[in-house]
Enzyme design. Structure first.
Site, PDB file in Angstrom:
ATOM      1  NE  ARG A 295      -7.326 -13.513  -8.876  1.00  0.00           N
ATOM      2  CZ  ARG A 295      -8.296 -14.419  -9.033  1.00  0.00           C
ATOM      3  NH1 ARG A 295      -8.697 -14.744 -10.261  1.00  0.00           N
ATOM      4  NH2 ARG A 295      -8.880 -14.985  -7.998  1.00  0.00           N
TER       5      ARG A 295
ATOM      6  CE  LYS B  23      -9.724  -4.606  -1.122  1.00  0.00           C
ATOM      7  NZ  LYS B  23      -9.876  -5.674  -2.125  1.00  0.00           N
ATOM      8  CG  ASP B  24     -13.332  -8.210  -1.318  1.00  0.00           C
ATOM      9  OD1 ASP B  24     -12.894  -7.532  -2.277  1.00  0.00           O
ATOM     10  OD2 ASP B  24     -12.606  -8.854  -0.542  1.00  0.00           O
TER      11      ASP B  24
ATOM     12  CB  CYS C 228     -14.760  -5.525  -7.482  1.00  0.00           C
ATOM     13  SG  CYS C 228     -15.229  -7.138  -8.137  1.00  0.00           S
TER      14      CYS C 228
ATOM     15  NE  ARG D 133      -9.957   0.735  -6.838  1.00  0.00           N
ATOM     16  CZ  ARG D 133      -8.752   0.901  -6.299  1.00  0.00           C
ATOM     17  NH1 ARG D 133      -8.126   2.047  -6.424  1.00  0.00           N
ATOM     18  NH2 ARG D 133      -8.178  -0.086  -5.646  1.00  0.00           N
ATOM     19  NE  ARG D 134      -5.361  -1.491  -5.911  1.00  0.00           N
ATOM     20  CZ  ARG D 134      -5.636  -2.563  -5.195  1.00  0.00           C
ATOM     21  NH1 ARG D 134      -5.546  -3.768  -5.755  1.00  0.00           N
ATOM     22  NH2 ARG D 134      -6.012  -2.459  -3.938  1.00  0.00           N
TER      23      ARG D 134
END
Length: 361
Positions: free
Chosen positions: A180, A111-112, A277, A162-163
């Protein structure tokens, strides 16, 4: 057209014997030692160990060395992810060493990985996927287990637009705050008595690989919680140099066909929509085993969503198609993306990019 640097020949037949070790190097050590690149985080190293151990099991006569380093995303733990703008936030430094031939391969969370890789680099293998869902982790002192039960104004910790966009769409009574750091750091911030966070949303795969599944209070997908995961989430991607046939042959035994095809379709969707992302694109893929048995072929179902940052606008799509080759996977992702565009996804994404350009001006 599909990128020439995304999963070429990932599904080649398993090599019958050890790959040739002939190379331009004159060092015996360089013939027998595979140099593996990784980020320095605990999770990244655990994931790299998965790949190293699989290689060692398949090719026990070779040696393997892991070289870990920090990337731009690791070094800056303050700036929200969506403010970076860079699509290679977690990969650039490692890719440079790969191109310089100081590394033979690099292990990433798929995903990265940007959907457009640098020239001369490609995906050598995609391993079997861990749980791709997102997961909710409540504060350790909380008796609440799910997002819907949180009181109005409760703060959800996440670094992913996205979340946050999807949660805002489904649960408009909640608030968000960037968080973070590695998973341990995030959990410490969550559990602090004077902390602001009611819960965190993290990738279930990473939590499980860290042996922290006991902290998960809710799994999120299309049927539970209403969130779709990130493209490639839960899968490990191994990046190599284009044309490095020796390393490519080593990795063929590690590639997982169902995961590879599903993830290539997801990456094709995102590449077509030109998302990264920092863009709220969610996806969910699953193999339709019942239909596959009836037809004697592999059928992949994809659900996808594009959401405005505030969660007030969204476009969804769902489609099932026969996917048995990389070309079919790529075509399927582009078809679903086109469906989303026809429903208005382009307008949502353009507005997001316009607002970002104005902020960065």
């Amino acid at each position: 057209m599909a990128s020439s640097h995304d999963g070429n020949s990932l599904l080649a037949a398993e090599a019958e014997g050890p790959p040739s070790t002939s190379s331009t190097s004159t060092s015996t050590d360089e013939h027998t030692t595979i140099h593996i690149g990784s980020r320095k985080s605990i999770l990244a190293l655990i994931q790299t160990d998965i790949v190293r151990d699989a290689l060692a099991a398949a090719w026990p006569d070779l040696k393997y060395e892991v070289h870990a380093m920090s990337t731009m995303g690791d070094k800056n733990q303050v700036t929200p992810l969506h403010d970076f703008g860079a699509k290679s936030l977690w990969t650039h430094e490692l890719e440079a060493l790969l191109l310089e031939r100081k590394l033979d391969l690099v292990v990433h969370s798929l995903k990265d990985m940007p959907t457009q890789l640098p020239p001369s680099l490609t995906i050598g293998a995609i391993l079997e996927r861990e749980d791709p869902r997102d997961a909710v982790i409540m504060k350790s002192s909380s008796s609440i287990s799910d997002l819907a039960s949180l009181p109005a104004g409760a703060i959800v910790g996440t670094s992913s637009v996205r979340r946050s966009a999807q949660v805002a769409r489904k649960y408009p009574h909640l608030r968000f705050k960037d968080v973070r750091g590695n998973v341990g750091t995030r959990l410490a911030k969550l559990d602090a008595a004077d902390g602001d966070y009611a819960c965190l949303i993290l990738a279930a795969a990473g939590v499980k690989r860290l042996s922290l599944a006991y902290r998960i209070t809710q799994y999120l997908d299309s049927s539970e919680g209403g969130l779709l995961h990130a493209v490639g989430q839960g899968a490990l991607g191994v990046e190599i140099r284009e044309g490095d046939e020796r390393v490519k042959a080593l990795l063929e035994r590690l590639a997982h066909r169902p995961t590879t095809l599903a993830c290539l379709a997801e990456r094709s969707l995102m590449r077509t929509l030109e998302g990264g992302c920092s863009v709220p694109i969610g996806v969910e893929t699953e193999w339709d085993e019942e239909k596959g048995k009836e037809e004697g072929k592999g059928y992949l179902r994809m659900r996808a969503i594009v959401v405005s940052l505030d969660g007030k606008e969204s476009v969804e799509g769902e489609r099932t198609a026969k996917v048995e080759t990389e070309t079919e996977a790529d075509d399927f992702g582009r078809t679903v993306a086109a469906e989303l565009v026809n429903k208005g996804a382009a307008r949502i994404l353009e507005k997001i990019n316009l607002n970002r350009d104005l902020v960065n001006a």
